[in-house]
Design a protein around this motif. Structure first.
Motif, PDB file in Angstrom:
ATOM      1  N   GLY A  99       0.821  -1.194   0.000  1.00  0.00           N
ATOM      2  CA  GLY A  99       0.000   0.000   0.000  1.00  0.00           C
ATOM      3  C   GLY A  99       0.861   1.252   0.000  1.00  0.00           C
ATOM      4  O   GLY A  99       2.097   1.187   0.007  1.00  0.00           O
ATOM      5  N   HIS A 100       0.226   2.407   0.014  1.00  0.00           N
ATOM      6  CA  HIS A 100       0.947   3.680  -0.011  1.00  0.00           C
ATOM      7  C   HIS A 100       1.603   3.921   1.345  1.00  0.00           C
ATOM      8  O   HIS A 100       0.980   3.706   2.394  1.00  0.00           O
ATOM      9  CB  HIS A 100      -0.016   4.826  -0.328  1.00  0.00           C
ATOM     10  CG  HIS A 100       0.671   6.089  -0.724  1.00  0.00           C
ATOM     11  ND1 HIS A 100       1.289   6.916   0.204  1.00  0.00           N
ATOM     12  CD2 HIS A 100       0.866   6.651  -1.944  1.00  0.00           C
ATOM     13  CE1 HIS A 100       1.826   7.947  -0.429  1.00  0.00           C
ATOM     14  NE2 HIS A 100       1.583   7.815  -1.729  1.00  0.00           N
ATOM     15  N   PRO A 101       2.846   4.359   1.386  1.00  0.00           N
ATOM     16  CA  PRO A 101       3.524   4.559   2.677  1.00  0.00           C
ATOM     17  C   PRO A 101       2.853   5.611   3.558  1.00  0.00           C
ATOM     18  O   PRO A 101       3.044   5.606   4.777  1.00  0.00           O
ATOM     19  CB  PRO A 101       4.932   4.994   2.265  1.00  0.00           C
ATOM     20  CG  PRO A 101       4.813   5.439   0.850  1.00  0.00           C
ATOM     21  CD  PRO A 101       3.731   4.624   0.242  1.00  0.00           C
ATOM     22  N   ASP A 102       2.070   6.504   2.968  1.00  0.00           N
ATOM     23  CA  ASP A 102       1.412   7.550   3.749  1.00  0.00           C
ATOM     24  C   ASP A 102      -0.084   7.281   3.943  1.00  0.00           C
ATOM     25  O   ASP A 102      -0.836   8.189   4.296  1.00  0.00           O
ATOM     26  CB  ASP A 102       1.591   8.913   3.057  1.00  0.00           C
ATOM     27  CG  ASP A 102       3.047   9.330   2.992  1.00  0.00           C
ATOM     28  OD1 ASP A 102       3.790   9.029   3.948  1.00  0.00           O
ATOM     29  OD2 ASP A 102       3.446   9.940   1.976  1.00  0.00           O
ATOM     30  N   GLU A 103      -0.516   6.036   3.721  1.00  0.00           N
ATOM     31  CA  GLU A 103      -1.942   5.751   3.876  1.00  0.00           C
ATOM     32  C   GLU A 103      -2.377   5.975   5.328  1.00  0.00           C
ATOM     33  O   GLU A 103      -1.582   5.842   6.271  1.00  0.00           O
ATOM     34  CB  GLU A 103      -2.255   4.311   3.455  1.00  0.00           C
ATOM     35  CG  GLU A 103      -1.686   3.234   4.353  1.00  0.00           C
ATOM     36  CD  GLU A 103      -2.000   1.820   3.857  1.00  0.00           C
ATOM     37  OE1 GLU A 103      -2.512   1.673   2.739  1.00  0.00           O
ATOM     38  OE2 GLU A 103      -1.724   0.874   4.606  1.00  0.00           O
ATOM     39  N   HIS A 104      -3.653   6.350   5.489  1.00  0.00           N
ATOM     40  CA  HIS A 104      -4.183   6.695   6.808  1.00  0.00           C
ATOM     41  C   HIS A 104      -5.535   6.020   7.002  1.00  0.00           C
ATOM     42  O   HIS A 104      -6.377   6.034   6.102  1.00  0.00           O
ATOM     43  CB  HIS A 104      -4.332   8.207   6.944  1.00  0.00           C
ATOM     44  CG  HIS A 104      -5.086   8.625   8.178  1.00  0.00           C
ATOM     45  ND1 HIS A 104      -4.555   8.501   9.447  1.00  0.00           N
ATOM     46  CD2 HIS A 104      -6.338   9.146   8.328  1.00  0.00           C
ATOM     47  CE1 HIS A 104      -5.456   8.928  10.324  1.00  0.00           C
ATOM     48  NE2 HIS A 104      -6.533   9.318   9.668  1.00  0.00           N
ATOM     49  N   GLU A 105      -5.730   5.427   8.176  1.00  0.00           N
ATOM     50  CA  GLU A 105      -7.012   4.804   8.518  1.00  0.00           C
ATOM     51  C   GLU A 105      -7.894   5.817   9.249  1.00  0.00           C
ATOM     52  O   GLU A 105      -7.571   6.207  10.376  1.00  0.00           O
ATOM     53  CB  GLU A 105      -6.806   3.583   9.415  1.00  0.00           C
ATOM     54  CG  GLU A 105      -6.105   2.422   8.745  1.00  0.00           C
ATOM     55  CD  GLU A 105      -5.902   1.253   9.701  1.00  0.00           C
ATOM     56  OE1 GLU A 105      -5.960   0.107   9.253  1.00  0.00           O
ATOM     57  OE2 GLU A 105      -5.692   1.513  10.907  1.00  0.00           O
ATOM     58  N   SER A 106      -8.983   6.216   8.636  1.00  0.00           N
ATOM     59  CA  SER A 106      -9.917   7.098   9.335  1.00  0.00           C
ATOM     60  C   SER A 106     -10.743   6.324  10.354  1.00  0.00           C
ATOM     61  O   SER A 106     -11.266   6.901  11.308  1.00  0.00           O
ATOM     62  CB  SER A 106     -10.843   7.803   8.334  1.00  0.00           C
ATOM     63  OG  SER A 106     -11.538   6.861   7.540  1.00  0.00           O
ATOM     64  N   ILE A 107     -10.872   5.016  10.170  1.00  0.00           N
ATOM     65  CA  ILE A 107     -11.435   4.112  11.173  1.00  0.00           C
ATOM     66  C   ILE A 107     -10.364   3.079  11.489  1.00  0.00           C
ATOM     67  O   ILE A 107      -9.899   2.355  10.594  1.00  0.00           O
ATOM     68  CB  ILE A 107     -12.712   3.417  10.667  1.00  0.00           C
ATOM     69  CG1 ILE A 107     -13.796   4.454  10.349  1.00  0.00           C
ATOM     70  CG2 ILE A 107     -13.215   2.424  11.701  1.00  0.00           C
ATOM     71  CD1 ILE A 107     -15.066   3.859   9.766  1.00  0.00           C
ATOM     72  N   ALA A 108      -9.947   3.007  12.747  1.00  0.00           N
ATOM     73  CA  ALA A 108      -8.850   2.111  13.144  1.00  0.00           C
ATOM     74  C   ALA A 108      -9.153   0.673  12.747  1.00  0.00           C
ATOM     75  O   ALA A 108     -10.265   0.175  12.951  1.00  0.00           O
ATOM     76  CB  ALA A 108      -8.625   2.205  14.645  1.00  0.00           C
ATOM     77  N   GLY A 109      -8.179   0.019  12.169  1.00  0.00           N
ATOM     78  CA  GLY A 109      -8.323  -1.379  11.785  1.00  0.00           C
ATOM     79  C   GLY A 109      -8.858  -1.595  10.390  1.00  0.00           C
ATOM     80  O   GLY A 109      -9.015  -2.748   9.957  1.00  0.00           O
ATOM     81  N   SER A 110      -9.161  -0.503   9.669  1.00  0.00           N
ATOM     82  CA  SER A 110      -9.751  -0.635   8.340  1.00  0.00           C
ATOM     83  C   SER A 110      -8.864  -1.437   7.387  1.00  0.00           C
ATOM     84  O   SER A 110      -9.363  -2.142   6.505  1.00  0.00           O
ATOM     85  CB  SER A 110     -10.012   0.745   7.730  1.00  0.00           C
ATOM     86  OG  SER A 110     -10.896   1.497   8.525  1.00  0.00           O
TER      87      SER A 110
END
Length: 267
Positions: free
Chosen positions: A185-196
């Motif tokens: 995945g993208h190194p800067d990806e972010h989960e807006s819901i934890a565990g997504s």
């Protein structure tokens, strides 16, 4: 006829246990000598399973059952809360455990391996007894050599207690032997819901679904340039596990030590 292998089924009241009772009764090389359930002491097995067992009754005492029946094999489909004690008890009495319950650690499996070798007996712990599931894991490990970007989605009934499934963990372990640990995945990806993005095992993501209607299902999804590959296995019903259970009851008589994974009996 040579002496049949004497089998005690633990958790015989449950869905997997009832299928195991039928499978043992239907195989001429096996003999059902005991059925254990903590809530059904003295109840006829036939009343619960719908299969004639010659007057065999449930017992809630595993120690007593293993001793009195002179069992060769204990098949256990209970739950993580009691399985560890059941395995210890079986090995103590020289009875070979064949276990489909998951949730054990590598350290625990290694300890049971030593205990089995000390007693001169074999044991089998299989995250999945379905032959198709074993092939799915084998094919996935091969595919990972060429398509190292991989995620797993496993789907089970909503009564399953552990996540991810033992099959998913075993699949991840087999793939990890064939590819280097790597980020996906993208190194800067972010989960807006934890565990997504699911659980992380050496860079591979695993997602667990628990819903009524499922039995046991798994997809291993590989991604590459301009292509994807999905390897999927579905257990439509619990009969799918029985050929592997029956084979394990027979093959475990030939081993010393704990075998982890049905593939070690197949290949």
């Amino acid at each position: 006829m040579a002496d049949r292998i004497r089998v005690v089924v633990v958790g015989a009241k449950g869905r997997m246990g009832r299928e195991t009772v039928k499978a043992v009764l239907n195989d001429p090389e096996l003999e059902l000598v005991g059925a254990v359930d903590r809530s059904l002491n003295g109840v006829l097995v036939a009343e619960v399973t719908g299969v004639e067992t010659g007057g065999l009754q449930f017992s809630n005492d595993l120690d007593k059952t293993l001793l009195e029946t002179k069992a060769d094999v204990m098949v256990d489909f209970t739950n993580p809360a009691v399985i560890k004690g059941n395995i210890d008890t079986a090995i103590q009495y020289g009875v070979r455990p064949v276990v489909g319950t998951t949730g054990m650690t590598p350290e625990e499996i290694a300890a049971w391996d030593e205990s089995c070798k000390e007693r001169g007996i074999g044991g089998v712990i299989a995250p999945n007894f379905a032959i198709g599931a074993i092939l799915m894991m084998r094919f996935a490990a091969e595919a990972a050599r060429f398509l190292p970007h991989v995620e797993i989605i496993e789907m089970h009934h909503d009564q399953k207690l552990d996540a991810p499934s033992g099959t998913a963990i075993k699949t991840l372990e087999l793939i990890a032997k064939e590819r280097e640990k790597m980020g996906q995945g993208h190194p800067d990806e972010h989960e807006s819901i934890a565990g997504s993005r699911g659980g992380d095992y050496e860079g591979m993501r695993v997602h667990s679904v628990r819903l009524p209607g499922y039995v046991a299902h798994q997809q291993v999804i590989f991604g590459g340039l301009g292509q994807t590959l999905t390897i999927r296995h579905d257990s439509i019903n619990r009969e799918s596990f029985m050929p592997g259970v029956v084979m394990s009851c027979k093959e475990v008589m030939k081993y010393e030590g704990m075998v982890y994974g049905l593939e070690n009996l197949l290949f």
